[in-house]
Design an enzyme around this catalytic site. Structure first.
Site, PDB file in Angstrom:
ATOM      1  N   SER A 249      26.411  -0.983  -2.682  1.00 42.82           N
ATOM      2  CA  SER A 249      27.173  -2.479  -1.907  1.00 42.82           C
ATOM      3  C   SER A 249      26.927  -2.313  -0.541  1.00 42.82           C
ATOM      4  O   SER A 249      28.481  -3.178  -0.177  1.00 42.82           O
ATOM      5  CB  SER A 249      27.090  -3.437  -3.109  1.00 42.82           C
ATOM      6  OG  SER A 249      26.835  -3.401  -3.747  1.00 42.82           O
TER       7      SER A 249
ATOM      8  N   GLU B 146      24.350  -3.769 -16.717  1.00 42.36           N
ATOM      9  CA  GLU B 146      23.714  -3.745 -15.484  1.00 42.36           C
ATOM     10  C   GLU B 146      21.472  -5.026 -15.831  1.00 42.36           C
ATOM     11  O   GLU B 146      21.506  -4.960 -16.881  1.00 42.36           O
ATOM     12  CB  GLU B 146      21.901  -2.556 -15.598  1.00 42.36           C
ATOM     13  CG  GLU B 146      21.481  -2.022 -14.144  1.00 42.36           C
ATOM     14  CD  GLU B 146      23.128  -2.118 -12.943  1.00 42.36           C
ATOM     15  OE1 GLU B 146      23.660  -2.638 -12.530  1.00 42.36           O
ATOM     16  OE2 GLU B 146      23.382  -0.995 -13.512  1.00 42.36           O
TER      17      GLU B 146
ATOM     18  N   ASP C 288      27.770  -7.670  -6.937  1.00 47.48           N
ATOM     19  CA  ASP C 288      28.384  -7.029  -5.617  1.00 47.48           C
ATOM     20  C   ASP C 288      29.485  -7.327  -5.048  1.00 47.48           C
ATOM     21  O   ASP C 288      30.202  -6.844  -4.164  1.00 47.48           O
ATOM     22  CB  ASP C 288      27.481  -6.939  -5.010  1.00 47.48           C
ATOM     23  CG  ASP C 288      26.223  -6.342  -5.928  1.00 47.48           C
ATOM     24  OD1 ASP C 288      26.593  -6.177  -7.215  1.00 47.48           O
ATOM     25  OD2 ASP C 288      24.605  -6.039  -5.046  1.00 47.48           O
TER      26      ASP C 288
ATOM     27  N   ASP D 134      23.672 -10.252 -14.357  1.00 46.28           N
ATOM     28  CA  ASP D 134      24.835 -10.973 -14.097  1.00 46.28           C
ATOM     29  C   ASP D 134      23.730 -11.793 -13.377  1.00 46.28           C
ATOM     30  O   ASP D 134      24.202 -13.409 -13.580  1.00 46.28           O
ATOM     31  CB  ASP D 134      24.635  -9.987 -11.962  1.00 46.28           C
ATOM     32  CG  ASP D 134      24.084 -10.137 -11.228  1.00 46.28           C
ATOM     33  OD1 ASP D 134      22.955  -9.477 -12.029  1.00 46.28           O
ATOM     34  OD2 ASP D 134      24.223  -9.241 -10.100  1.00 46.28           O
TER      35      ASP D 134
HETATM   36  P1  NG1 Z   1      22.066  -2.607  -6.502  1.00 46.60           P
HETATM   37  O1  NG1 Z   1      20.742  -2.475  -6.430  1.00 46.60           O
HETATM   38  O2  NG1 Z   1      22.922  -1.986  -7.063  1.00 46.60           O
HETATM   39  O3  NG1 Z   1      22.224  -3.498  -4.998  1.00 46.60           O
HETATM   40  C1  NG1 Z   1      21.016  -5.225  -7.646  1.00 46.60           C
HETATM   41  C2  NG1 Z   1      21.680  -6.360  -7.303  1.00 46.60           C
HETATM   42  C3  NG1 Z   1      22.783  -6.866  -7.789  1.00 46.60           C
HETATM   43  C4  NG1 Z   1      22.825  -7.283 -10.417  1.00 46.60           C
HETATM   44  C5  NG1 Z   1      21.833  -5.604  -9.528  1.00 46.60           C
HETATM   45  C6  NG1 Z   1      21.459  -5.137 -11.533  1.00 46.60           C
HETATM   46  C7  NG1 Z   1      20.753  -6.749  -5.068  1.00 46.60           C
HETATM   47  C8  NG1 Z   1      21.811  -6.920  -3.522  1.00 46.60           C
HETATM   48  N1  NG1 Z   1      22.129  -6.282  -6.198  1.00 46.60           N
HETATM   49  O4  NG1 Z   1      22.740  -4.454  -7.127  1.00 46.60           O
HETATM   50  O5  NG1 Z   1      22.882  -8.669  -8.001  1.00 46.60           O
HETATM   51  O6  NG1 Z   1      21.906  -7.970 -10.500  1.00 46.60           O
HETATM   52  O7  NG1 Z   1      20.822  -5.179  -9.033  1.00 46.60           O
HETATM   53  O8  NG1 Z   1      22.895  -5.237 -12.234  1.00 46.60           O
HETATM   54  O9  NG1 Z   1      19.871  -7.577  -4.891  1.00 46.60           O
END
Ligand code: NG1
Length: 408
Positions: free
Chosen positions: A146, A52, A192, A55
């Site tokens: 996502s 987490e 995602d 990326d």
């Molecule tokens: P989430 O919160 O699940 O959409 C976000 C980021 C990912 C990644 C995670 C943390 C967006 C759209 N996606 O995911 O790329 O950084 O947080 O691991 O912001």
């Protein structure tokens, strides 16, 4: 067709309902006609098992594409335009290829994710074609599974010119990510889109976000993947997410002053971080420590999945959650309560918050016989502890986005 799903009764039923809705829809404009039969594309949401906030630090992630999906039934036409109806919202939106520019920033509507993908595909030199379509989705919105990335990946299939060469899933994910970064204005990493594009049934994907390559890691047989939604708002998320990104960038900058060759936190190991800790503001040091150790936990988790070492998985998920709570500070009382409840249920192997944090979902690996016990424990205890209504989804790892070939 890549990742094509063959027809089964539910597939056929869903396809028929969507296609019928498309065909019954009034408003086929005079002039250019939609060409060819109704086609169907799908793209899955995803849940991240571990890795987490790594990326965007060129690190490692371990998501799985899940059987919560967006489908689009569509007909291509020779207008440079998309007209799409959301079946859930009963809302029809359109955009023209002519006006596309990243100045249109900000997602004012769900159609902007489609427009962003069209813009990014064209920027990448891929031919695109207009279509009219109807979509529906089984991905809960705003819960961290996502849905936006799935909409982008489904759109990338619908927008593609039939027969034109298609980039591999990692490259296509990078194009869609650029659309989300530049056109929508969300500074997300690539996880995602990549998971939605490249998913493999029965597997998680170990994605190296530095080189946009992946390998598969088998989901343990006998275990279920369970997503628990906290129902808590993710309002703070965008600004806090960007702050975390800047803190990581500052860490890289300060470490790189003494350690040549460091370009991202991916280049930093624990020993290097310790050597340089005195250069870093305390909060930045904690953020970096989370990322550096999380990358190591991803590799250890892949080994544990391959060896079927369930105890190790439990420890790694717990360590990841604690680190996100204490070092990265992106958990919430609701996420902590959900994990607490889950790990108290016999047969729950591993549980942690998933996604950016500040609300959203947890992910758990659960012995099949314990699925119902987990659901009951969550329903009985979570609302009492938090006042919020939880949702529990038992999900399966599925193939990535592609065209649905009926009757194949
Ligand atoms: P989430 O919160 O699940 O959409 C976000 C980021 C990912 C990644 C995670 C943390 C967006 C759209 N996606 O995911 O790329 O950084 O947080 O691991 O912001």
């Amino acid at each position: 067709m890549t990742a094509g799903h063959t027809g089964n009764p539910s597939t056929a039923g869903r396809a028929a309902a969507l296609s019928a809705r498309l065909e019954a829809r009034p408003g086929m404009p005079p002039g250019p006609k939609a060409s060819g039969p109704v086609r169907l594309v799908r793209a899955p949401g995803r849940v991240n098992l571990i890795g987490e906030h790594t990326d965007y630090n060129e690190g490692l992630v371990l998501p799985a594409a899940i059987d919560r999906e967006i489908w689009i039934a569509f007909q291509g036409w020779d207008r440079p335009e998309v007209e799409l109806t959301s079946a859930e919202f009963d809302d029809t939106r359109s955009f023209s290829f002519e006006g596309l520019s990243p100045e249109t920033r900000g997602a004012k509507s769900w159609i902007d994710y489609v427009a962003a993908t069209a813009w990014a595909m064209r920027e990448a030199g891929l031919p695109i074609r207009g279509f009219r379509g109807v979509m529906n989705s089984t991905i809960p919105i705003g819960s961290g599974l996502s849905s936006s990335a799935a909409l982008e990946m489904a759109s990338s299939w619908a927008l593609a010119v039939p027969g034109a060469p298609r980039p591999d899933p990692g490259a296509m994910a990078a194009i869609a990510q650029r659309g989300e970064n530049r056109y929508v204005g969300v500074n997300c990493g690539i996880m995602d889109q990549f998971a939605s594009a490249a998913g493999m049934a029965g597997n998680a994907l170990l994605i190296d976000c530095r080189i946009n390559q992946f390998t598969t890691a088998p989901m343990p047989t006998g275990l279920s993947l369970v997503v628990c939604e906290t129902g808590s708002s993710r309002k703070l998320e965008a600004s806090a997410y960007n702050t975390r990104r800047s803190e990581c960038e500052l860490g890289v900058k300060l470490i790189a002053e003494r350690e040549p060759g460091v370009r991202a936190l991916r280049d930093v190991d624990e020993a290097m971080l310790e050597r340089n800790r005195d250069r870093l503001p305390e909060v930045v040091a904690r953020r970096c420590e989370h990322v550096v150790r999380e990358d190591a936990r991803v590799m250890a988790s892949v080994a544990a999945l391959r060896d079927g070492d369930l105890d190790a998985l439990g420890r790694l998920f717990a360590a990841s959650h604690a680190s996100l709570r204490d070092l990265y500070e992106v958990s919430s009382p609701e996420l902590d309560a959900m994990v607490d409840i889950a790990v108290s249920v016999p047969g729950v192997i591993a549980s942690r918050m998933t996604g950016a944090g500040f609300g959203g979902c947890t992910v758990s690996l659960v012995e099949r016989r314990a699925e119902e016990a987990l659901r009951e424990a969550v329903l009985a205890q979570y609302q009492k502890r938090t006042g919020l209504e939880p949702r529990v989804y038992i999900v399966a790892a599925v193939d990535g986005a592609g065209e649905v070939i009926l009757g194949a």
